[in-house]
Scaffold this active site. Structure first.
Site, mmCIF file in Angstrom:
data_model
loop_
_atom_site.group_PDB
_atom_site.id
_atom_site.type_symbol
_atom_site.label_atom_id
_atom_site.label_comp_id
_atom_site.label_asym_id
_atom_site.label_seq_id
_atom_site.Cartn_x
_atom_site.Cartn_y
_atom_site.Cartn_z
ATOM 1 N N SER A 1 2.511 11.201 7.829
ATOM 2 C CA SER A 1 3.133 12.047 6.805
ATOM 3 C C SER A 1 4.048 13.136 7.365
ATOM 4 O O SER A 1 3.900 13.567 8.500
ATOM 5 C CB SER A 1 2.046 12.699 5.959
ATOM 6 O OG SER A 1 1.538 11.725 5.083
ATOM 7 N N ASN B 1 0.115 5.636 0.330
ATOM 8 C CA ASN B 1 -0.698 6.853 0.251
ATOM 9 C C ASN B 1 0.215 8.067 0.196
ATOM 10 O O ASN B 1 1.151 8.040 -0.624
ATOM 11 C CB ASN B 1 -1.859 6.903 1.258
ATOM 12 C CG ASN B 1 -1.542 6.847 2.720
ATOM 13 O OD1 ASN B 1 -1.127 5.829 3.220
ATOM 14 N ND2 ASN B 1 -1.761 7.919 3.426
ATOM 15 N N ASP B 2 -0.046 9.103 0.928
ATOM 16 C CA ASP B 2 0.585 10.424 0.703
ATOM 17 C C ASP B 2 2.063 10.421 0.308
ATOM 18 O O ASP B 2 2.869 9.707 0.927
ATOM 19 C CB ASP B 2 0.542 11.264 1.984
ATOM 20 C CG ASP B 2 -0.775 11.228 2.684
ATOM 21 O OD1 ASP B 2 -1.731 10.678 2.149
ATOM 22 O OD2 ASP B 2 -0.825 11.755 3.816
ATOM 23 N N TRP C 1 0.809 -1.226 0.000
ATOM 24 C CA TRP C 1 0.000 0.000 0.000
ATOM 25 C C TRP C 1 0.844 1.279 0.000
ATOM 26 O O TRP C 1 1.810 1.393 0.737
ATOM 27 C CB TRP C 1 -0.870 -0.014 1.254
ATOM 28 C CG TRP C 1 -1.548 1.277 1.562
ATOM 29 C CD1 TRP C 1 -1.057 2.284 2.348
ATOM 30 C CD2 TRP C 1 -2.824 1.708 1.106
ATOM 31 N NE1 TRP C 1 -1.967 3.316 2.403
ATOM 32 C CE2 TRP C 1 -3.062 2.985 1.661
ATOM 33 C CE3 TRP C 1 -3.803 1.135 0.290
ATOM 34 C CZ2 TRP C 1 -4.230 3.702 1.416
ATOM 35 C CZ3 TRP C 1 -4.974 1.853 0.057
ATOM 36 C CH2 TRP C 1 -5.178 3.115 0.615
ATOM 37 N N ASP D 1 1.296 15.847 9.973
ATOM 38 C CA ASP D 1 1.746 16.174 8.614
ATOM 39 C C ASP D 1 2.610 17.443 8.549
ATOM 40 O O ASP D 1 2.324 18.367 7.789
ATOM 41 C CB ASP D 1 0.547 16.307 7.650
ATOM 42 C CG ASP D 1 -0.423 15.142 7.734
ATOM 43 O OD1 ASP D 1 -0.005 14.074 8.210
ATOM 44 O OD2 ASP D 1 -1.589 15.293 7.342
HETATM 45 C C1 FRU Z 1 -3.776 11.902 4.518
HETATM 46 C C2 FRU Z 1 -3.447 11.232 5.832
HETATM 47 C C3 FRU Z 1 -2.523 12.117 6.655
HETATM 48 C C4 FRU Z 1 -1.821 11.138 7.539
HETATM 49 C C5 FRU Z 1 -1.672 9.950 6.632
HETATM 50 C C6 FRU Z 1 -1.721 8.620 7.319
HETATM 51 O O1 FRU Z 1 -4.048 11.040 3.477
HETATM 52 O O2 FRU Z 1 -4.623 10.929 6.540
HETATM 53 O O3 FRU Z 1 -3.173 13.163 7.323
HETATM 54 O O4 FRU Z 1 -0.600 11.606 7.993
HETATM 55 O O5 FRU Z 1 -2.718 10.021 5.672
HETATM 56 O O6 FRU Z 1 -1.366 7.586 6.464
#
Ligand code: FRU
Length: 492
Positions: free
Chosen positions: A99, A38-39, A36, A165
């Site tokens: 993040s 994400n950010d 997986w 973040d």
């Molecule tokens: C955004 C988020 C961030 C967090 C991260 C966790 O997509 O929710 O705020 O740091 O993903 O994976």
């Protein structure tokens, strides 16, 4: 020395991720090494290379305890995986490394600033605080003084569960600044901190307050100067749909304004969505050595996820193409980085093609292409709909439509084989210039990014269909005239 948790992640990504055939991944978009993604995190230039880290759970195509994966590149297009950089393996981040960002310290070392999270049984929520790690040799060594910022470093009444973040940047006098997502009474706030050395941080103020205007919490903020303005970008959660600007769910937004540094306030804010497509979230930027402000985002969105099957692809998630940003007339414009032009091959050009019924053009097909189509009505004629279908085969297609009657561009992936009832269409209001609409479509095997009118707007989507579905066709319900310029994209 790396912890067992990090060592395991590295072994797994090598074992699984490195076995994926190259053609089962995008060509020039960074995709998850295994499991997986994400950010984007820590997007930066350091030691002669671009670095891009990302939120990562190597073991499954679903979100899990967050690690940071790592990749490097010389051109922002051809990426090389590096060993996973961070794992949830200390007291300050035992349940995840959320993040954050990266910067070069004055002494030349690379610093990562990220959110460590801890699950609390009492609330079933994550306590969030900020941590740092420094590159020593090949490892990112976590600071023993972590966390370096906790909710105690926020004003009264701010939540310890939504403080995440951190995005760092250099100020003119060399100080390090950072914006961090914060929250008071379920309302998004952007907290602003400074530090001389990257370890010791001081709260300066609240740069911007949502006050219920755009969704609830503003995740993944970034703040920079561009073309004489200041820009705050963020990803608001729980957006409400408006008629022509915003979609519901998790959105993205730029606030363009003036920075009152003394009072730490972004004044005179003008808002806009960043990408009106289906798959776009958590954009972040960096400054290239030649001074360009470049953005990448997760080419996915929490609300529109269609979980890839691990059998089909043992990876899930990719980044957008890096995009160069500019402000034109108080509006954030974005175009693919110019390095993409180095990948152009086999130019095909058609001018003044009349389009009414479905038609295709010799030499215009493919799944890794850069194609610009200028569309206008034929003299003394008109049309109300113009459509371009791509990634088209017997069973599949994805398309972009321009509806002239009310000036909307729609991206539509309803026929890309998705079996879930998720959002499969999104539209954006656009403006013609002298009766012409210009669409630049970048395809990279599993995605399309459409840049409208030289980057005034962008609309992105993913689709996981067989590569044999590579047809492209055009139609209009009246008589339109188009010019097409199309290139294959390749590193060879
Ligand atoms: C955004 C988020 C961030 C967090 C991260 C966790 O997509 O929710 O705020 O740091 O993903 O994976």
């Amino acid at each position: 020395m790396s912890s067992q948790i990090l060592t395991d992640a590295r072994q797994y990504e090598e074992m699984i991720g490195d076995k994926v055939p190259e053609t089962d991944r995008p060509l020039f978009h960074l995709s998850s090494r295994s499991g997986w993604m994400n950010d984007p995190n820590g997007f930066s230039y350091y030691n002669g290379e671009y670095h891009l880290f990302y939120q990562y759970f190597p073991y499954d195509n679903r979100w899990g305890p967050m690690h940071w994966a790592h990749a490097t590149s010389n051109d922002l297009l051809k990426w090389k995986f590096q060993p996973a950089a961070l794992a949830p393996d200390t007291k300050a981040d035992a349940d995840g490394c959320f993040s954050g960002s990266a910067i070069e310290l004055d002494d030349g070392r690379q610093l990562l600033f990220y959110t460590g999270v801890l699950v609390t049984e009492k609330y079933g929520q994550y306590v969030q605080h900020q941590c740092v790690a420094v590159k020593e040799g090949d490892e990112y060594v976590k600071y023993e003084g972590n966390p370096v910022l906790t909710s105690k470093d926020l004003p009264e009444g701010y939540s310890r569960y939504d403080f995440r973040d951190p995005k760092m940047f250099r100020l003119k006098d060399g100080t390090i600044g950072a914006v961090i997502c914060a929250c008071k009474e379920k309302d998004g706030r952007i907290a602003y901190y400074t530090s001389k050395d990257g370890f010791d941080w001081q709260f300066k103020g609240i740069l911007a307050e949502n006050n219920g205007r755009f969704g609830t919490i503003w995740e993944c903020p970034d703040f920079f100067e561009l073309d004489g303005r200041h820009v705050l970008i963020c990803s608001p959660m729980n957006m409400r749909k408006t008629r022509t600007k915003y979609n519901s769910g998790n959105g993205t937004m730029a606030l363009i304004g003036d920075f009152d540094e003394e009072n730490t306030k972004l004044l005179n804010q003008i808002d806009q969505p960043i990408d009106g497509g289906i798959d776009f979230y958590a954009p972040t930027t960096m400054l290239t050595p030649d001074g360009r402000r470049v953005m990448v985002a997760w080419m996915q969105n929490w609300e529109t996820i269609v979980y890839g099957s691990k059998d089909q692809f043992p990876w899930f998630g990719m980044m957008t193409v890096p995009r160069e940003l500019h402000i034109v007339d108080d509006h954030l414009c974005q175009n693919p980085i110019r390095e993409l032009e180095n990948l152009r091959r086999n130019k095909v050009v058609y001018n003044n093609v009349e389009v009414s019924d479905w038609m295709s053009l010799d030499g215009v097909s493919g799944r890794t292409i850069d194609m610009t189509v200028n569309i206008r009505p034929k003299e003394n004629e008109d049309f109300s709909h113009f459509e371009i279908r791509f990634a088209q085969g017997e069973d599949y297609l994805t398309s972009v439509r321009y509806r002239r009657t009310d000036s909307f561009v729609t991206v539509d992936r309803r026929y890309c084989g998705i079996r879930n009832a998720v959002i499969n269409q999104r539209k954006m209001k656009v403006k013609e210039t002298d009766g012409v609409i210009k669409l630049r479509i970048i395809l990279d095997r599993f995605s399309a990014e459409v840049f409208i009118n030289d980057g005034e707007q962008a609309i992105s989507t993913t689709f996981y269909t067989p590569q044999s579905a590579d047809g492209i066709s055009f139609s209009s319900d009246g008589v339109a005239v188009m010019d097409v310029e199309k290139y294959d994209l390749s590193f060879d």
